[in-house]
Design a protein around this motif. Structure first.
Motif, PDB file in Angstrom:
ATOM      1  N   LEU A  61       0.830  -1.201   0.000  1.00  0.00           N
ATOM      2  CA  LEU A  61       0.000   0.000   0.000  1.00  0.00           C
ATOM      3  C   LEU A  61       0.865   1.252   0.000  1.00  0.00           C
ATOM      4  N   THR A  62       1.927   1.260   0.763  1.00  0.00           N
ATOM      5  CA  THR A  62       2.831   2.410   0.814  1.00  0.00           C
ATOM      6  C   THR A  62       3.456   2.681  -0.550  1.00  0.00           C
ATOM      7  N   VAL A  63       3.939   1.636  -1.207  1.00  0.00           N
ATOM      8  CA  VAL A  63       4.533   1.803  -2.541  1.00  0.00           C
ATOM      9  C   VAL A  63       3.503   2.370  -3.506  1.00  0.00           C
ATOM     10  N   TRP A  64       2.286   1.839  -3.460  1.00  0.00           N
ATOM     11  CA  TRP A  64       1.216   2.321  -4.348  1.00  0.00           C
ATOM     12  C   TRP A  64       0.910   3.798  -4.082  1.00  0.00           C
ATOM     13  N   ILE A  65       0.787   4.167  -2.808  1.00  0.00           N
ATOM     14  CA  ILE A  65       0.472   5.551  -2.452  1.00  0.00           C
ATOM     15  C   ILE A  65       1.568   6.490  -2.941  1.00  0.00           C
ATOM     16  N   VAL A  66       2.818   6.150  -2.680  1.00  0.00           N
ATOM     17  CA  VAL A  66       3.934   7.009  -3.103  1.00  0.00           C
ATOM     18  C   VAL A  66       3.981   7.104  -4.626  1.00  0.00           C
ATOM     19  N   TYR A  67       3.835   5.976  -5.305  1.00  0.00           N
ATOM     20  CA  TYR A  67       3.848   5.964  -6.770  1.00  0.00           C
ATOM     21  C   TYR A  67       2.767   6.890  -7.328  1.00  0.00           C
ATOM     22  N   GLU A  68       1.548   6.751  -6.823  1.00  0.00           N
ATOM     23  CA  GLU A  68       0.462   7.587  -7.327  1.00  0.00           C
ATOM     24  C   GLU A  68       0.620   9.048  -6.927  1.00  0.00           C
ATOM     25  N   ALA A  69       1.160   9.313  -5.751  1.00  0.00           N
ATOM     26  CA  ALA A  69       1.351  10.702  -5.322  1.00  0.00           C
ATOM     27  C   ALA A  69       2.325  11.411  -6.259  1.00  0.00           C
ATOM     28  N   VAL A  70       3.399  10.745  -6.616  1.00  0.00           N
ATOM     29  CA  VAL A  70       4.382  11.332  -7.526  1.00  0.00           C
ATOM     30  C   VAL A  70       3.767  11.490  -8.917  1.00  0.00           C
ATOM     31  N   LYS A  71       3.053  10.488  -9.367  1.00  0.00           N
ATOM     32  CA  LYS A  71       2.473  10.492 -10.711  1.00  0.00           C
ATOM     33  C   LYS A  71       1.370  11.535 -10.869  1.00  0.00           C
ATOM     34  N   THR A  72       0.481  11.641  -9.862  1.00  0.00           N
ATOM     35  CA  THR A  72      -0.690  12.517  -9.980  1.00  0.00           C
ATOM     36  C   THR A  72      -0.573  13.814  -9.185  1.00  0.00           C
ATOM     37  N   ARG A  73       0.479  13.943  -8.408  1.00  0.00           N
ATOM     38  CA  ARG A  73       0.672  15.106  -7.524  1.00  0.00           C
ATOM     39  C   ARG A  73      -0.433  15.216  -6.472  1.00  0.00           C
ATOM     40  N   ASN A  74      -0.994  14.076  -6.092  1.00  0.00           N
ATOM     41  CA  ASN A  74      -2.022  14.023  -5.049  1.00  0.00           C
ATOM     42  C   ASN A  74      -1.316  13.833  -3.705  1.00  0.00           C
ATOM     43  N   TRP A  75      -0.728  14.901  -3.212  1.00  0.00           N
ATOM     44  CA  TRP A  75       0.092  14.827  -1.996  1.00  0.00           C
ATOM     45  C   TRP A  75      -0.741  14.546  -0.758  1.00  0.00           C
ATOM     46  N   LEU A  76      -2.009  14.909  -0.772  1.00  0.00           N
ATOM     47  CA  LEU A  76      -2.876  14.658   0.380  1.00  0.00           C
ATOM     48  C   LEU A  76      -2.987  13.165   0.675  1.00  0.00           C
ATOM     49  N   GLY A  77      -2.905  12.343  -0.353  1.00  0.00           N
ATOM     50  CA  GLY A  77      -2.987  10.899  -0.172  1.00  0.00           C
ATOM     51  C   GLY A  77      -1.876  10.335   0.702  1.00  0.00           C
ATOM     52  N   LEU A  78      -0.780  11.084   0.819  1.00  0.00           N
ATOM     53  CA  LEU A  78       0.351  10.612   1.623  1.00  0.00           C
ATOM     54  C   LEU A  78       0.003  10.467   3.104  1.00  0.00           C
ATOM     55  N   LEU A  93      -5.854   1.770   4.041  1.00  0.00           N
ATOM     56  CA  LEU A  93      -6.419   1.490   2.712  1.00  0.00           C
ATOM     57  C   LEU A  93      -7.730   2.234   2.474  1.00  0.00           C
ATOM     58  N   PRO A  94      -8.734   2.125   3.347  1.00  0.00           N
ATOM     59  CA  PRO A  94      -9.962   2.870   3.053  1.00  0.00           C
ATOM     60  C   PRO A  94      -9.753   4.393   3.091  1.00  0.00           C
ATOM     61  N   LEU A  95      -8.826   4.873   3.925  1.00  0.00           N
ATOM     62  CA  LEU A  95      -8.537   6.311   3.945  1.00  0.00           C
ATOM     63  C   LEU A  95      -7.964   6.745   2.607  1.00  0.00           C
ATOM     64  N   TYR A  96      -7.018   5.976   2.094  1.00  0.00           N
ATOM     65  CA  TYR A  96      -6.434   6.325   0.800  1.00  0.00           C
ATOM     66  C   TYR A  96      -7.490   6.278  -0.302  1.00  0.00           C
ATOM     67  N   LEU A  97      -8.339   5.266  -0.293  1.00  0.00           N
ATOM     68  CA  LEU A  97      -9.385   5.184  -1.308  1.00  0.00           C
ATOM     69  C   LEU A  97     -10.360   6.353  -1.192  1.00  0.00           C
ATOM     70  N   PHE A  98     -10.663   6.779   0.025  1.00  0.00           N
ATOM     71  CA  PHE A  98     -11.513   7.948   0.231  1.00  0.00           C
ATOM     72  C   PHE A  98     -10.852   9.181  -0.350  1.00  0.00           C
ATOM     73  N   LEU A  99      -9.582   9.407  -0.028  1.00  0.00           N
ATOM     74  CA  LEU A  99      -8.880  10.588  -0.522  1.00  0.00           C
ATOM     75  C   LEU A  99      -8.711  10.540  -2.042  1.00  0.00           C
ATOM     76  N   ARG A 100      -8.477   9.378  -2.560  1.00  0.00           N
ATOM     77  CA  ARG A 100      -8.261   9.187  -3.989  1.00  0.00           C
ATOM     78  C   ARG A 100      -9.543   9.415  -4.795  1.00  0.00           C
ATOM     79  N   SER A 101     -10.692   9.188  -4.186  1.00  0.00           N
ATOM     80  CA  SER A 101     -11.957   9.258  -4.914  1.00  0.00           C
ATOM     81  C   SER A 101     -12.580  10.656  -4.920  1.00  0.00           C
TER      82      SER A 101
END
Length: 102
Positions: A61-78, A93-101
């Motif tokens: 989950l950490t790798v996925w969050i960091v990868y997407e944060a860099v790719k999409t500039r969604n820093w809040l997801g961190l 996981l549900p927090l990240y999905l909430f922030l991502r959505s």
């Protein structure tokens, strides 16, 4: 708010409440000894397997969050990363999905 976002929030609440209703009383009874808690997690092969399962899930989950944060500039997801390691994947996981959505 979309129904799926409400579901992610409900799962966040469950992900905090359910583990903490066991962790906090145990820590209080054991003088907040984190080392003793880690020892308790490895009391048998079944619980050790669960610890490793959740550890791999948390790292993934950490790798996925960091990868997407860099790719999409969604820093809040961190913020889901410390939530994952301070409470568990059940919150991260549900927090990240909430922030991502959003």
């Amino acid at each position: 708010m979309k129904p799926i976002r409400i579901l992610w929030l409900l799962l966040c609440m469950a992900g905090v409440i359910l583990p903490m209703r066991y962790f906090i009383p145990w820590l209080q009874a054991n003088d907040w000894d984190i080392g003793a808690m880690i020892d308790a997690w490895h009391v048998n092969d079944a619980s050790s397997g669960l610890v490793w399962d959740l550890t791999v899930a948390a790292v993934t989950l950490t790798v996925w969050i960091v990868y997407e944060a860099v790719k999409t500039r969604n820093w809040l997801g961190l913020i889901a990363i410390p939530a994952t390691y301070l409470v568990g994947v059940s919150l991260g996981l549900p927090l990240y999905l909430f922030l991502r959505s959003r």
